[in-house]
Scaffold this motif. Structure first.
Motif, PDB file in Angstrom:
ATOM      1  N   TYR A   1      -1.548  14.718  94.211  1.00 47.29           N
ATOM      2  CA  TYR A   1      -1.924  15.279  92.917  1.00 47.29           C
ATOM      3  C   TYR A   1      -1.195  16.604  92.680  1.00 47.29           C
ATOM      4  N   VAL A   2      -0.621  16.756  91.495  1.00 50.19           N
ATOM      5  CA  VAL A   2       0.130  17.959  91.120  1.00 50.19           C
ATOM      6  C   VAL A   2      -0.674  18.752  90.099  1.00 50.19           C
ATOM      7  N   SER A   3      -0.838  20.041  90.339  1.00 48.35           N
ATOM      8  CA  SER A   3      -1.515  20.949  89.412  1.00 48.35           C
ATOM      9  C   SER A   3      -0.710  22.234  89.315  1.00 48.35           C
ATOM     10  N   GLY A   4      -1.147  23.129  88.426  1.00 52.49           N
ATOM     11  CA  GLY A   4      -0.450  24.400  88.259  1.00 52.49           C
ATOM     12  C   GLY A   4      -0.310  24.764  86.797  1.00 52.49           C
ATOM     13  N   GLY A   5       0.445  25.816  86.533  1.00 52.45           N
ATOM     14  CA  GLY A   5       0.623  26.260  85.154  1.00 52.45           C
ATOM     15  C   GLY A   5       1.304  27.605  85.088  1.00 52.45           C
ATOM     16  N   VAL A   6       1.155  28.269  83.954  1.00 54.44           N
ATOM     17  CA  VAL A   6       1.743  29.589  83.723  1.00 54.44           C
ATOM     18  C   VAL A   6       0.628  30.562  83.361  1.00 54.44           C
ATOM     19  N   TRP A   7       0.841  31.855  83.642  1.00 58.40           N
ATOM     20  CA  TRP A   7      -0.171  32.865  83.324  1.00 58.40           C
ATOM     21  C   TRP A   7       0.496  34.193  82.987  1.00 58.40           C
ATOM     22  N   TRP A   8      -0.281  35.004  82.276  1.00 61.60           N
ATOM     23  CA  TRP A   8       0.141  36.353  81.883  1.00 61.60           C
ATOM     24  C   TRP A   8      -1.020  37.303  82.123  1.00 61.60           C
ATOM     25  N   MET A   9      -0.713  38.468  82.687  1.00 58.43           N
ATOM     26  CA  MET A   9      -1.744  39.458  83.011  1.00 58.43           C
ATOM     27  C   MET A   9      -1.269  40.824  82.532  1.00 58.43           C
ATOM     28  N   HIS A  10      -2.180  41.585  81.881  1.00 55.92           N
ATOM     29  CA  HIS A  10      -1.836  42.885  81.312  1.00 55.92           C
ATOM     30  C   HIS A  10      -2.824  43.941  81.798  1.00 55.92           C
ATOM     31  N   SER A  11      -2.307  45.159  82.010  1.00 53.65           N
ATOM     32  CA  SER A  11      -3.106  46.262  82.529  1.00 53.65           C
ATOM     33  C   SER A  11      -3.401  47.288  81.435  1.00 53.65           C
ATOM     34  N   PHE A  12      -4.635  47.793  81.444  1.00 55.51           N
ATOM     35  CA  PHE A  12      -5.037  48.960  80.660  1.00 55.51           C
ATOM     36  C   PHE A  12      -5.442  50.039  81.667  1.00 55.51           C
ATOM     37  N   PRO A  13      -4.464  50.783  82.218  1.00 51.05           N
ATOM     38  CA  PRO A  13      -4.759  51.668  83.357  1.00 51.05           C
ATOM     39  C   PRO A  13      -5.743  52.774  83.039  1.00 51.05           C
TER      40      PRO A  13
ATOM     41  N   GLY B   1     -11.972  22.208  84.585  1.00 49.51           N
ATOM     42  CA  GLY B   1     -11.446  23.562  84.561  1.00 49.51           C
ATOM     43  C   GLY B   1     -11.378  24.239  85.908  1.00 49.51           C
ATOM     44  N   GLU B   2     -11.187  23.464  86.982  1.00 47.25           N
ATOM     45  CA  GLU B   2     -11.164  24.055  88.325  1.00 47.25           C
ATOM     46  C   GLU B   2      -9.731  24.163  88.815  1.00 47.25           C
ATOM     47  N   SER B   3      -9.353  25.386  89.181  1.00 46.01           N
ATOM     48  CA  SER B   3      -8.007  25.639  89.696  1.00 46.01           C
ATOM     49  C   SER B   3      -8.009  25.579  91.216  1.00 46.01           C
ATOM     50  N   LEU B   4      -6.836  25.408  91.769  1.00 45.58           N
ATOM     51  CA  LEU B   4      -6.698  25.458  93.221  1.00 45.58           C
ATOM     52  C   LEU B   4      -6.938  26.893  93.686  1.00 45.58           C
ATOM     53  N   MET B   5      -7.916  27.090  94.561  1.00 48.45           N
ATOM     54  CA  MET B   5      -8.274  28.431  95.034  1.00 48.45           C
ATOM     55  C   MET B   5      -7.526  28.725  96.329  1.00 48.45           C
ATOM     56  N   LYS B   6      -6.596  29.654  96.238  1.00 46.51           N
ATOM     57  CA  LYS B   6      -5.740  29.966  97.376  1.00 46.51           C
ATOM     58  C   LYS B   6      -6.284  31.163  98.133  1.00 46.51           C
ATOM     59  N   TYR B   7      -6.072  31.171  99.422  1.00 50.05           N
ATOM     60  CA  TYR B   7      -6.504  32.312 100.226  1.00 50.05           C
ATOM     61  C   TYR B   7      -5.686  33.544  99.876  1.00 50.05           C
ATOM     62  N   ARG B   8      -4.403  33.385  99.648  1.00 52.15           N
ATOM     63  CA  ARG B   8      -3.567  34.508  99.252  1.00 52.15           C
ATOM     64  C   ARG B   8      -3.476  34.504  97.729  1.00 52.15           C
ATOM     65  N   GLN B   9      -4.411  35.187  97.106  1.00 52.78           N
ATOM     66  CA  GLN B   9      -4.457  35.228  95.652  1.00 52.78           C
ATOM     67  C   GLN B   9      -3.487  36.305  95.165  1.00 52.78           C
ATOM     68  N   THR B  10      -2.336  35.840  94.715  1.00 54.03           N
ATOM     69  CA  THR B  10      -1.247  36.742  94.375  1.00 54.03           C
ATOM     70  C   THR B  10      -1.638  37.714  93.273  1.00 54.03           C
ATOM     71  N   ASP B  11      -2.261  37.207  92.208  1.00 57.76           N
ATOM     72  CA  ASP B  11      -2.585  38.088  91.085  1.00 57.76           C
ATOM     73  C   ASP B  11      -3.595  39.150  91.477  1.00 57.76           C
ATOM     74  N   ARG B  12      -4.590  38.798  92.301  1.00 59.87           N
ATOM     75  CA  ARG B  12      -5.606  39.778  92.705  1.00 59.87           C
ATOM     76  C   ARG B  12      -5.003  40.873  93.578  1.00 59.87           C
ATOM     77  N   SER B  13      -4.111  40.511  94.487  1.00 59.45           N
ATOM     78  CA  SER B  13      -3.492  41.512  95.356  1.00 59.45           C
ATOM     79  C   SER B  13      -2.540  42.407  94.593  1.00 59.45           C
ATOM     80  N   LEU B  14      -1.742  41.833  93.694  1.00 63.51           N
ATOM     81  CA  LEU B  14      -0.759  42.627  92.977  1.00 63.51           C
ATOM     82  C   LEU B  14      -1.384  43.539  91.938  1.00 63.51           C
ATOM     83  N   ARG B  15      -2.600  43.235  91.504  1.00 66.59           N
ATOM     84  CA  ARG B  15      -3.292  44.177  90.602  1.00 66.59           C
ATOM     85  C   ARG B  15      -3.505  45.515  91.293  1.00 66.59           C
TER      86      ARG B  15
END
Length: 444
Positions: free
Chosen positions: A314-326, A412-426
């Protein structure tokens, strides 16, 4: 003519003549017409020999005396040690506060450059706040935060910028490691909580477990993880796959080939009972992150020492955009993706960071319906149970909990990865770090 003019007695003093003394004016003595035996050196000195003698007797006494030269050399050595002391003390401070894989080199700007990893807290500002003011504000010192071996954010001269170079300068430079081995065995112990609402006879069901994980960072951006989950309290004992079971077992690769771009690939198990492989590519542009993800996965379960798994297709995935209001410590994220159970849709998230804590709301909409929930991440204490230059044992740097409004809906369930790139890079974004250092009056 006295034999003292043939260079045997004056030569030791002539060796210590400084350039200033010679420049003040010198004269040659006439050649000695006789050949004199040198009993001390066991050789003969030619008659046609000449030496340089200073016209200034004060310089001659000062620089011609061994005691003054020795004192001058000792003072010069002590001064050079004093100049090197801030770099050594900074390295020791970083190591004491929990930084890992510390490398030091002179960069192309001539700065004393430190690169390091920090895993004890989710928020690296906890470490940067411990730095002395001279290290934070000096233009001659730079500290770069790495993420699994790739440079991402640099602090130098009171300014926080993107880590704009890959590790090629590190390979060319004469780097040195602090704290023994450059890569140590990291053992983190994380609590695992699973909860859901039941029926009228069992309104709230929970499972509490401990999940120790062994991580070892290998060269070239590779990282290996091995984790096992041990239930302590379990209301789901009769449910298939909720006994003692594997957690994260994976091999990952992280690399920043281009400045502000990062590539992450991993293969192994994932959080929501999936196994397979995933690829993430993230681009940083100002206060924005843009990402694309592709996953190949299937369901697995472990029961009575037997691993059950479906075919990997099974193939899943997509694109995302994240913006900061520091200024408000806020992040928004919007994604469009193919979810795990063959449904398409979008996900909207809003995160607020409180120091080393983070709380967020999310909502998903797919062809199967709507869902939403709350998630938060909080630090765990103490920071380290045990460490030496080869091993450290610590709690996980955060406790992550997610509550869904509707559970087991398979939408609406995404693959939950141990290394959550977006959470760490925030937490590693320059605007986030700079805003926190400003609030702590570390920079102006």
């Amino acid at each position: 003519m006295s034999a003292s003019f043939c260079g045997l007695k004056l030569l030791p003093k002539a060796i210590f003549l400084s350039p200033i003394t010679l420049a003040s004016g010198t004269r040659k003595l006439p050649d000695c017409p006789v050949r004199v035996n040198c009993a001390r050196l066991g050789r003969r000195v030619p008659a046609k020999s000449s030496i340089l003698v200073s016209r200034n007797p004060i310089f001659m006494r000062l620089f011609g005396s061994n005691i003054f030269v020795t004192i001058a050399l000792v003072m010069l050595f002590a001064f050079s040690e004093a100049l090197a002391q801030p770099a050594d003390s900074l390295r020791e401070l970083l190591q004491t506060k929990g930084a890992e894989n510390i490398q030091y080199f002179k960069d192309e700007q001539g700065r004393g450059h430190y690169t390091l990893e920090y895993r004890l807290h989710r928020n690296p500002v906890v470490l940067l706040n411990e730095l002395p003011d001279w290290a934070v504000k000096s233009d001659t010192v730079a500290v770069t935060l790495m993420w699994y071996g790739s440079p991402w954010t640099t602090l130098s001269g009171g300014n926080v910028t993107a880590g704009a170079k890959d590790d090629k300068p590190l390979r060319r430079a004469n780097t040195s490691f602090a704290g023994g081995r450059p890569y140590k065995l990291d053992v983190s112990i994380a609590p695992v909580v699973f909860a859901e609402f039941g029926d009228e006879f069992d309104i709230f069901r929970t499972q509490l477990a401990l999940a120790p994980k062994i991580n070892y960072q290998l060269p070239f951006g590779l990282s290996a993880d091995l984790q096992w989950i041990f239930p302590i309290q379990n209301d789901f004992e009769s449910r298939f796959g909720f006994s003692s079971r594997p957690g994260q077992i994976s091999l990952s690769y992280t690399k920043s080939f281009i400045p502000n771009h990062i590539f992450v690939a991993s293969a192994g198990t994932f959080l929501n009972r999936q196994y397979g492989a995933s690829v993430d590519y993230v681009v940083r542009a100002g206060r924005n992150y843009f990402g694309v993800a592709a996953n190949l996965s299937a369901t697995y379960a472990y029961e009575d020492r037997v691993l059950y798994r479906e075919a990997l297709e099974y193939v899943s995935g997509g694109v995302w955009w994240m913006h900061s209001f520091p200024q408000h410590d806020l992040w928004t994220k919007v994604s469009f993706e193919r979810f795990l159970y063959e449904d398409y849709g979008s996900r909207i998230e809003l995160f607020r960071q409180f120091g080393n804590n983070e709380m967020g709301l999310y909502m998903t909409a797919s062809v199967r319906g709507f869902n939403g929930g709350v998630q938060w991440a909080m630090p765990l204490f103490p920071k380290v149970f045990y460490k030496n230059k080869y091993l450290q044992v610590r709690p996980a740097n955060q406790f992550l909990f997610t509550y869904e409004y509707l559970r087991n809906q398979n939408d609406g369930e995404s693959l939950m990865k141990y290394r959550q790139t977006d959470r760490s890079l925030r937490a590693l974004h320059p605007s986030f770090i700079k805003n926190h250092l400003l609030s702590l009056l570390k920079i102006l």
